[in-house]
Scaffold this active site. Structure first.
Site, mmCIF file in Angstrom:
data_model
loop_
_atom_site.group_PDB
_atom_site.id
_atom_site.type_symbol
_atom_site.label_atom_id
_atom_site.label_comp_id
_atom_site.label_asym_id
_atom_site.label_seq_id
_atom_site.Cartn_x
_atom_site.Cartn_y
_atom_site.Cartn_z
ATOM 1 N N GLY A 131 8.376 -2.174 -10.050
ATOM 2 C CA GLY A 131 7.395 -2.654 -11.018
ATOM 3 C C GLY A 131 7.742 -3.981 -11.659
ATOM 4 O O GLY A 131 6.977 -4.481 -12.498
ATOM 5 N N PRO A 137 12.186 -2.518 -6.171
ATOM 6 C CA PRO A 137 11.314 -3.682 -6.368
ATOM 7 C C PRO A 137 10.504 -4.006 -5.118
ATOM 8 O O PRO A 137 11.043 -4.002 -4.013
ATOM 9 C CB PRO A 137 12.299 -4.811 -6.661
ATOM 10 C CG PRO A 137 13.535 -4.404 -5.914
ATOM 11 C CD PRO A 137 13.584 -2.898 -5.975
ATOM 12 N N TYR A 181 -7.985 -5.931 -8.563
ATOM 13 C CA TYR A 181 -7.318 -5.771 -9.863
ATOM 14 C C TYR A 181 -7.695 -6.847 -10.875
ATOM 15 O O TYR A 181 -6.999 -6.991 -11.893
ATOM 16 C CB TYR A 181 -5.790 -5.856 -9.694
ATOM 17 C CG TYR A 181 -5.189 -5.042 -8.592
ATOM 18 C CD1 TYR A 181 -5.217 -3.650 -8.629
ATOM 19 C CD2 TYR A 181 -4.562 -5.662 -7.512
ATOM 20 C CE1 TYR A 181 -4.638 -2.907 -7.613
ATOM 21 C CE2 TYR A 181 -3.981 -4.913 -6.499
ATOM 22 C CZ TYR A 181 -4.019 -3.538 -6.555
ATOM 23 O OH TYR A 181 -3.446 -2.815 -5.553
ATOM 24 N N CYS A 238 -19.704 -11.361 2.905
ATOM 25 C CA CYS A 238 -21.047 -11.127 2.387
ATOM 26 C C CYS A 238 -21.058 -10.049 1.318
ATOM 27 O O CYS A 238 -21.510 -8.924 1.543
ATOM 28 C CB CYS A 238 -21.996 -10.803 3.534
ATOM 29 S SG CYS A 238 -22.371 -12.296 4.461
HETATM 30 C C1 LIG Z 1 4.601 0.313 -4.820
HETATM 31 C C2 LIG Z 1 5.821 1.042 -5.201
HETATM 32 C C3 LIG Z 1 6.967 0.336 -5.607
HETATM 33 C C4 LIG Z 1 6.996 -1.166 -5.759
HETATM 34 O O1 LIG Z 1 6.227 -1.595 -6.822
HETATM 35 P P1 LIG Z 1 6.278 -3.124 -7.291
HETATM 36 O O2 LIG Z 1 5.394 -3.181 -8.459
HETATM 37 O O3 LIG Z 1 5.778 -3.937 -6.151
HETATM 38 O O4 LIG Z 1 7.701 -3.439 -7.608
HETATM 39 C C5 LIG Z 1 8.099 1.060 -5.898
HETATM 40 N N1 LIG Z 1 8.119 2.404 -5.784
HETATM 41 C C6 LIG Z 1 7.046 3.124 -5.409
HETATM 42 C C7 LIG Z 1 7.138 4.582 -5.318
HETATM 43 C C8 LIG Z 1 5.856 2.460 -5.111
HETATM 44 O O5 LIG Z 1 4.782 3.170 -4.737
#
Ligand SMILES: *Cc1c(COP(=O)(O)O)cnc(C)c1O
Length: 419
Positions: free
Chosen positions: A228, A272, A314, A344
């Site tokens: 995240g 990450p 988003y 389109c």
């Molecule tokens: C998508 C995902 C991530 C990576 O998320 P980012 O926001 O790109 O860092 C990590 N763990 C899980 C379980 C995910 O589904």
């Protein structure tokens, strides 16, 4: 112009956007190897705790050549599907470097990973039961929902009450009962609370909660804190990157304290995705039309949402750079335009009301920070061809790392038709 990210970073190496589009066609994803390697190192060194490893989350970008670079940099990986596992193995990752985080998967998918020796995380009591029935005595990890989530848009919040993900912390006894029933070995717990945070505190808070839950289990090999980590998408407005150093030190304090109290051999992992690949990618496209409708000035391009879905999906912001076809005298002349694609659908808008240098037909646009959730979310909608991908290597040379789709690709899948 000197504010341009691609100028400051020598993003295009020995080449330039015009040359790249001429050679490989438009639109085009371009990646910079040096930036990718730097972001891998940021994450690998992020937490000063000895037994820490960053698992790159493959779904952000699964280009084979980029995965090989990520492997060279020493990261391990998360997979979300057998397809991702397949590509990761092709990129040279060993099964013990891959963590399969399943979500509502079939037993065949679970077994695909188990038979390869890949650790599987299950996401519900029901999937834990399924796993136990087919792998009694096996190793398994469990995804926990720590009770809260974060994210830049409700579609990417993956912890808290209103999400399909994870097992809530009030069901820990049920987890333990199933572990016992099937004689399973719970090797780890994992979480992922959402995507794109720019401050450490919510993540630290989620670590504290996860560690509390971890102390309810014995004999874990690892605790996976999730991904995240955000990147500044509004660099042109001076947005600053995530402060990793202090954040990592604060995290290390929590981890050290837990390890010394409960289990000095524990491994900590993060996941990450975006942070590793977003900033090494720029999407190039071409301006093909201009018009004014109802007072709005549109620039029509080949950057439809089949190429980059994030703005439509988003409401995401991407900085845009303009590379004029012909050098123009008044580079500072700006106008407010809305950049749209060639799909389109009226929602096919990549940027609303942007102050940009005046764009002429034939100019090339660069969409910044497009390396994460760009090509992996691209589609053939409107039977458009998904773009090629090019790598700018450390020595400044360019290399094709994925070819553009061809017209033949569009009919190849129909069994009754031979190309
Ligand atoms: C998508 C995902 C991530 C990576 O998320 P980012 O926001 O790109 O860092 C990590 N763990 C899980 C379980 C995910 O589904």
């Amino acid at each position: 112009m000197d504010q341009y990210y691609t100028i400051k970073t020598s993003f295009f190496g020995n080449t330039n956007p015009q040359q790249l589009i001429e050679q490989y066609g438009s639109p085009l994803y371009v990646y910079n190897e040096s930036i990718l390697r730097q972001r891998c190192r940021d994450m690998a060194d992020f937490i000063p705790y000895a037994n820490y490893i960053a698992n790159y989350s493959t779904k952000a970008n699964s280009n084979l050549e980029l995965l090989k670079i990520i492997r060279e940099e020493g990261l391990h990986v998360d997979a979300m599907s057998p397809g991702e596992i397949y590509v990761l193995l092709a990129a040279g990752f060993r099964p013990d470097q891959i963590f399969y985080i399943g979500n509502n998967v079939s037993i065949e998918e679970m077994m695909y990973a188990v038979n390869l020796g890949i650790t599987v995380s299950v996401d519900s009591l029901s999937q834990l039961e399924t796993f136990g029935q087919h792998n009694p005595g096996g190793n398994v990890a469990v995804r926990i929902n720590p009770g809260f989530g974060i994210g830049h848009h409700e579609k990417v919040v993956t912890g808290g009450e209103k999400t399909k993900f994870g097992i809530n912390d009030d069901r820990i006894d049920d987890v333990k009962a199933l572990i016992q029933k099937y004689n399973l070995n719970l090797v780890g717990i994992n979480q992922h609370i959402g995507s794109l945070f720019m401050e450490g505190e919510p993540y630290l808070q989620s670590i504290r909660t996860l560690l509390d839950i971890a102390s309810l289990f014995e004999g874990l090999d690892f605790i996976d804190m999730g991904g995240g980590f955000g990147i500044p998408y509004q660099k042109q407005d001076g947005e600053k990157p995530l402060e990793l150093k202090l954040f990592g030190e604060q995290a290390a304090e929590l981890l050290d304290a837990w390890a010394s109290r409960y289990n000095p051999d524990i491994q900590f992992m993060s996941e990450p995705g975006r942070y590793v690949v977003a900033e090494c990618g720029v999407l190039l496209g071409t301006a093909h039309a201009r018009k004014e409708n109802g007072g709005i000035h549109y620039v029509g391009t080949d950057l439809g949402f089949n190429v980059l879905a994030r703005p439509v999906m988003y409401d995401a912001w991407h900085d845009i750079e303009v590379y004029p076809k012909h050098k123009r005298a008044v580079d500072s002349l700006k106008e407010t335009v809305t950049i749209v694609g060639n799909i389109c659908e009226s929602g096919d808008i990549i940027a609303y009301n942007r102050q940009l240098p005046v764009i002429s037909i034939g100019d090339i646009l660069g969409v910044m920070d497009a390396g994460a959730y760009g090509h992996t979310m691209a589609s053939n909608y409107n039977n458009r061809l998904r773009p090629a991908e090019v790598l700018i290597r450390r020595d400044g040379t360019d290399k094709l790392i994925r070819r553009r789709d061809t017209m033949e690709d569009l009919i190849r899948v129909f069994p009754t038709h031979t190309v």
